[in-house]
Design an enzyme around this catalytic site. Structure first.
Site, PDB file in Angstrom:
ATOM      1  N   GLY A  23      -6.840   0.314   3.662  1.00 57.02           N
ATOM      2  CA  GLY A  23      -7.837   1.236   4.194  1.00 57.02           C
ATOM      3  C   GLY A  23      -7.373   1.997   5.412  1.00 57.02           C
ATOM      4  O   GLY A  23      -6.356   2.684   5.373  1.00 57.02           O
TER       5      GLY A  23
ATOM      6  N   CYS B  50       4.453   6.068  10.533  1.00 58.58           N
ATOM      7  CA  CYS B  50       4.181   6.916   9.365  1.00 58.58           C
ATOM      8  C   CYS B  50       5.266   7.949   9.126  1.00 58.58           C
ATOM      9  O   CYS B  50       5.037   8.964   8.456  1.00 58.58           O
ATOM     10  CB  CYS B  50       2.817   7.590   9.498  1.00 58.58           C
ATOM     11  SG  CYS B  50       1.453   6.432   9.727  1.00 58.58           S
TER      12      CYS B  50
ATOM     13  N   ARG C 185       0.845  -1.198   0.000  1.00 55.11           N
ATOM     14  CA  ARG C 185       0.000   0.000   0.000  1.00 55.11           C
ATOM     15  C   ARG C 185       0.882   1.251   0.000  1.00 55.11           C
ATOM     16  O   ARG C 185       2.088   1.180   0.149  1.00 55.11           O
ATOM     17  CB  ARG C 185      -0.891   0.021   1.253  1.00 55.11           C
ATOM     18  CG  ARG C 185      -0.074  -0.106   2.515  1.00 55.11           C
ATOM     19  CD  ARG C 185      -0.764   0.345   3.771  1.00 55.11           C
ATOM     20  NE  ARG C 185       0.058   0.049   4.936  1.00 55.11           N
ATOM     21  CZ  ARG C 185       1.119   0.733   5.320  1.00 55.11           C
ATOM     22  NH1 ARG C 185       1.525   1.781   4.615  1.00 55.11           N
ATOM     23  NH2 ARG C 185       1.809   0.381   6.385  1.00 55.11           N
ATOM     24  N   GLY C 186       0.237   2.400  -0.129  1.00 58.41           N
ATOM     25  CA  GLY C 186       0.972   3.637   0.027  1.00 58.41           C
ATOM     26  C   GLY C 186       1.305   3.882   1.488  1.00 58.41           C
ATOM     27  O   GLY C 186       0.748   3.254   2.395  1.00 58.41           O
TER      28      GLY C 186
END
Length: 209
Positions: free
Chosen positions: A147, A165, A59-60
C-alpha cells in the site's frame, strides 16, 4: 510490527479474500527501521547494504524505507468488486493521500511517470520536489496488498542507505520537515475520512475494517 510478520499475515489475508472466506482489511501500522526492495529494485540503489536490514517485499517499485514516525497503510482490497483496474487503483491511493494532506494545509500532487505523492520545496532550490508518500502494491488474484507509507515525523537521515524509489534528482520530506506538527491519531482520522471518500464506508467490527 516486524516486517516479515506483517508480510506473512498479509499473504494469508489476501488468500482468504481471494477464496471468499475473509473480508477486506486495511491495516495502519509502523515498522522498525528497515528497507524493502520491490520487484524493480536495482542493486546500485542500495548504497549502504549494512546500514539497515533489507527485506524483499514482492511488491512493485524499487527501494523504500519504513520506520517509526511513518504511517504505513496496507490495503487488502478485492479489486474484482472495484473495477479490476490496477492503474486506477494506484491513482486512487495517490488521491487519497493528497486529500489527507490537504486536511493539514499541505499541497501534495501527482507527477506523471512517478508513483507517489510530492510537494514543492522552493526553499531547497528552483524546481525542487520532495516525496512525502510512497506507494507500492501487489495484486494476487485481483486482491491487493502492500500500500502506502506517509512520512509524519520519521528520521529522514535513515533514507541515506538507499536511493529512494530510484529518484536521484529530488528528495524526501515529512509533515515535521514541512513544519506541520501532527500526531499519528490525527493523521489516522484524516486518512479515514479520505478513505471513505474514495473507497466507501468502513465497517468497524464487520467484514470491512
Amino acid at each position: 510490527m516486524p516486517y516479515p510478520i506483517a508480510l506473512e499475515k498479509m499473504k494469508a489475508r489476501v488468500a482468504g479474500i481471494a477464496t471468499n472466506v475473509a473480508g477486506e482489511k486495511v491495516w495502519l501500522l509502523e515498522h522498525p527501521p528497515l528497507y524493502t526492495a520491490g520487484t524493480s529494485a536495482k542493486k546500485a540503489d542500495l548504497t549502504d547494504p549494512n546500514f539497515l536490514p533489507v527485506f524483499d517485499a514482492g511488491r512493485g517499485g524499487q527501494y523504500t524505507y519504513h520506520g517509526p514516525g511513518q504511517r504505513v497503510v496496507y490495503f487488502m482490497l478485492d479489486l474484482r468488486a472495484r473495477g479490476r483496474d490496477v492503474r486506477a487503483f494506484v491513482r486512487t491511493m495517490e488521491s487519497l493521500v493528497i486529500d489527507t494532506l490537504a486536511q493539514f494545509n499541505i499541497h501534495g500532487y501527482q507527477v506523471d511517470g512517478r508513483v507517489g505523492v510530492w510537494v514543492k520545496r522552493p526553499d531547497k532550490g528552483f524546481g525542487r520536489e520532495d516525496k512525502i508518500a510512497a506507494i507500492g502494491v501487489r495484486i494476487s488474484r485481483w486482491v491487493s496488498f502492500h500500500g502506502i507509507s506517509i512520512n509524519l515525523n520519521p528520521d529522514l537521515d535513515d533514507y541515506k542507505g538507499i536511493v529512494p524509489c530510484g529518484i536521484v534528482d529530488q528528495g524526501v520530506t515529512s509533515f515535521e520537515d514541512l513544519g506541520q506538527l501532527v500526531s499519528m491519531p490525527e493523521l489516522d482520522s484524516a486518512l479515514k475520512i479520505s478513505f471513505e471518500r474514495h473507497f466507501g464506508p468502513i465497517k468497524i467490527g464487520g467484514v470491512k475494517i
